[in-house]
Write an enzyme that holds these catalytic residues in place. Sequence first.
Site, PDB file in Angstrom:
ATOM      1  N   ASP A  72       0.872  -1.171   0.000  1.00  0.00           N
ATOM      2  CA  ASP A  72       0.000   0.000   0.000  1.00  0.00           C
ATOM      3  C   ASP A  72       0.906   1.216   0.000  1.00  0.00           C
ATOM      4  OD1 ASP A  72      -2.569   1.172  -0.065  1.00  0.00           O
ATOM      5  OD2 ASP A  72      -2.341   1.771   2.018  1.00  0.00           O
ATOM      6  N   GLY A 156       0.147   8.992 -11.376  1.00  0.00           N
ATOM      7  CA  GLY A 156      -0.390   9.575 -10.142  1.00  0.00           C
ATOM      8  C   GLY A 156       0.136  10.969  -9.838  1.00  0.00           C
ATOM      9  N   LYS A 178      13.922   6.313 -11.148  1.00  0.00           N
ATOM     10  CA  LYS A 178      12.838   6.374 -10.167  1.00  0.00           C
ATOM     11  C   LYS A 178      12.782   5.078  -9.346  1.00  0.00           C
ATOM     12  CE  LYS A 178       8.126   6.962  -9.022  1.00  0.00           C
ATOM     13  NZ  LYS A 178       6.781   6.678  -9.411  1.00  0.00           N
ATOM     14  N   ARG A 184       8.840   2.481  -3.287  1.00  0.00           N
ATOM     15  CA  ARG A 184       8.480   1.098  -3.591  1.00  0.00           C
ATOM     16  C   ARG A 184       9.731   0.257  -3.819  1.00  0.00           C
ATOM     17  NH1 ARG A 184       5.207   2.289  -7.025  1.00  0.00           N
ATOM     18  NH2 ARG A 184       3.475   2.467  -5.593  1.00  0.00           N
TER      19      ARG A 184
HETATM   20  P1  IMP Z   1      -1.609   1.854  -4.366  1.00  0.00           P
HETATM   21  O1  IMP Z   1      -0.610   1.538  -3.312  1.00  0.00           O
HETATM   22  O2  IMP Z   1      -1.325   1.171  -5.649  1.00  0.00           O
HETATM   23  O3  IMP Z   1      -3.009   1.704  -3.888  1.00  0.00           O
HETATM   24  O4  IMP Z   1      -1.387   3.398  -4.691  1.00  0.00           O
HETATM   25  C1  IMP Z   1      -1.985   4.411  -3.977  1.00  0.00           C
HETATM   26  C2  IMP Z   1      -1.932   5.734  -4.688  1.00  0.00           C
HETATM   27  O5  IMP Z   1      -0.793   6.442  -4.221  1.00  0.00           O
HETATM   28  C3  IMP Z   1      -1.770   5.696  -6.189  1.00  0.00           C
HETATM   29  O6  IMP Z   1      -2.992   5.589  -6.831  1.00  0.00           O
HETATM   30  C4  IMP Z   1      -1.149   7.056  -6.440  1.00  0.00           C
HETATM   31  O7  IMP Z   1      -2.113   8.037  -6.389  1.00  0.00           O
HETATM   32  C5  IMP Z   1      -0.260   7.249  -5.232  1.00  0.00           C
HETATM   33  N1  IMP Z   1       1.118   6.811  -5.496  1.00  0.00           N
HETATM   34  C6  IMP Z   1       1.754   5.756  -4.914  1.00  0.00           C
HETATM   35  N2  IMP Z   1       3.012   5.645  -5.392  1.00  0.00           N
HETATM   36  C7  IMP Z   1       3.163   6.634  -6.287  1.00  0.00           C
HETATM   37  C8  IMP Z   1       4.249   7.013  -7.130  1.00  0.00           C
HETATM   38  O8  IMP Z   1       5.342   6.434  -7.160  1.00  0.00           O
HETATM   39  N3  IMP Z   1       4.020   8.082  -7.934  1.00  0.00           N
HETATM   40  C9  IMP Z   1       2.855   8.750  -7.946  1.00  0.00           C
HETATM   41  N4  IMP Z   1       1.815   8.438  -7.206  1.00  0.00           N
HETATM   42  C10 IMP Z   1       1.964   7.373  -6.364  1.00  0.00           C
END
Ligand code: IMP
Length: 202
Positions: A72, A156, A178, A184
Amino acid sequence: MADRRIIFATGNEGKMREIRAILADTGMEVLSMKEAGIHVDVVEDGATFEENARIKAKAIAAVCGEIVLADDSGLEIDYLNKEPGVYSARYMGEDTSYTVKNQNLLERLEGVPEEKRTARFVCAIAAAFPDGSVETVSAAMEGIIGYEAKGENGFGYDPIFYLPEYGLSTAELSMELKNEASHRGKALRKMKQVLEKRLSER
Ligand code: IMP
């Protein structure tokens, strides 16, 4: 070997590529939920990234009995009391475009000086094991919210998140750069160590 199989709870191909690359030299086989034939809808109602990752990993491991990884992640902006945080994907609604979300955040920071624009991307990853135990790791990438959206790479909130040491938004970085600097990538490398330790103890 079946006990070297890992299920990664994501439908995101980019994340699958990244984790496969990082775990490539461990001999572990990483499958997406789809590849493993698992279909479970999990409500991510935790208050923290770690809690959400644990909820997801445990729920799926309970169904399949294999090692399950779940992540997450999101953006914390200090001036906005760490918003959007665990609501990053849901901020202003799941269906709202990131052009609109990013513009909104820039407006909420209008007139805020650079030293108060600090922010970070956070990623938590949980591993749920067949014996019921769960381990979590998390990592962050520190930066600032810029004054305009820039760059075409990434996704995002990348266009408004700047790394001061590069003078670039994370949407302007190459994917390799990146992945190396990202929350991540860092969390995945920490999780790799956890997995290697667990598997060596068997
Ligand atoms: P999830 O962990 O895939 O649910 O991501 C949650 C949300 O966090 C994504 O939809 C993005 O809005 C934001 N997010 C997470 N990691 C990144 C990134 O590396 N770049 C830009 N947005 C991110």
